[in-house]
Design an enzyme around this catalytic site. Structure first.
Site, short mmCIF file in Angstrom:
data_model
loop_
_atom_site.label_atom_id
_atom_site.label_comp_id
_atom_site.label_asym_id
_atom_site.label_seq_id
_atom_site.Cartn_x
_atom_site.Cartn_y
_atom_site.Cartn_z
CG HIS A 7 2.71 -0.97 -6.45
ND1 HIS A 7 3.41 0.14 -6.08
CD2 HIS A 7 1.58 -0.99 -5.68
CE1 HIS A 7 2.75 0.76 -5.11
NE2 HIS A 7 1.63 0.10 -4.85
CD GLU A 22 6.86 0.89 -6.65
OE1 GLU A 22 7.63 1.84 -6.91
OE2 GLU A 22 5.75 0.74 -7.20
CB CYS A 34 2.16 0.42 -1.51
SG CYS A 34 0.68 -0.58 -1.78
N1 PCA Z 1 -2.26 -0.80 -2.76
C1 PCA Z 1 -2.25 0.50 -2.13
C2 PCA Z 1 -2.42 0.22 -0.67
C3 PCA Z 1 -2.90 -1.18 -0.57
C4 PCA Z 1 -2.66 -1.76 -1.89
O1 PCA Z 1 -2.81 -2.96 -2.19
C5 PCA Z 1 -1.04 1.35 -2.51
O2 PCA Z 1 -0.56 1.21 -3.65
O3 PCA Z 1 -0.57 2.14 -1.70
#
Ligand code: PCA
Length: 200
Positions: free
Chosen positions: A167, A80, A143
């Protein structure tokens, strides 16, 4: 030896497992690229997750912080670029909370850029055969919330500890329960994180 604080998340919504929790458990205690990995699992809870991250930062005193989260539906590993100062979701967190667009930090900056070498992550991953691409939005769920809190903390304390978020796609185990979900093997997800660590 340098210390890497590696965080993942517990399961949430109707995802019975969270591959990032498994990765963090597996890599906890390992030494890679001159870094001792300290793996911790965060709650999917707007009230608690930021505090948990800051608690682990205080406890571990890491040289680098890398947080991982599941982005079910994405095909690639996505470092990100930016966290935004906003909590919003129609989906509940694990405590039933659905924030409506409120700021994470009242007087905080609108956005904070990752201080991890995200371009180098992508190059390394692609070179090793793992599909990857920089993402320009971490969403407004947990996240983004945790990424913002970590970056805000180091900015406020004027400490140049690299910090950021990646991610990850779903694992095959999740795809069994959720049709049409792109998925990777858990082993590939873990190995891809090891490749990222090699760049730190
Ligand atoms: N993904 C979520 C929250 C926890 C996770 O593993 C997100 O992308 O916000």
């Amino acid at each position: 030896m340098r210390k890497l604080l590696l965080t993942g998340f517990e399961p949430f919504l109707n995802f019975s497992i969270n591959p990032t929790q498994q990765i963090v458990r597996e890599l906890d205690g390992m030494e890679l690229n001159g870094l001792t990995i300290i793996g911790k699992v965060l709650s999917v809870n707007y009230e608690k997750s930021g505090e948990e991250l800051l608690h682990y930062i205080e406890e571990v005193q890491p040289d680098v912080v890398l947080s991982l989260g599941l982005a079910a539906g994405r095909h690639k590993l996505t470092p990100e670029r930016i966290a935004i100062n906003c909590d919003e979701s129609k989906d509940k967190d694990n405590h039933g909370h659905t924030p409506d667009g409120e700021p994470i930090m009242k007087d905080g900056p609108d956005g904070l850029f990752s201080t991890l070498p995200i371009q180098a992550f992508v190059e390394r991953l692609i070179d090793r055969g793992y599909p990857a691409e920089i993402s320009n939005t971490a969403g407004t769920y947990l996240c983004n919330h945790v990424m913002y809190q970590g970056l805000y903390h180091f900015r406020e304390h004027q400490r140049s500890v690299p910090c950021g978020f990646v991610h990850m796609p779903a694992s095959h185990e999740l795809a069994v329960d959720h049709s049409n979900l792109p998925s990777w093997s858990q082993e590939d997800l873990t190995n891809a994180v090891k490749e990222i660590i090699q760049v730190l």
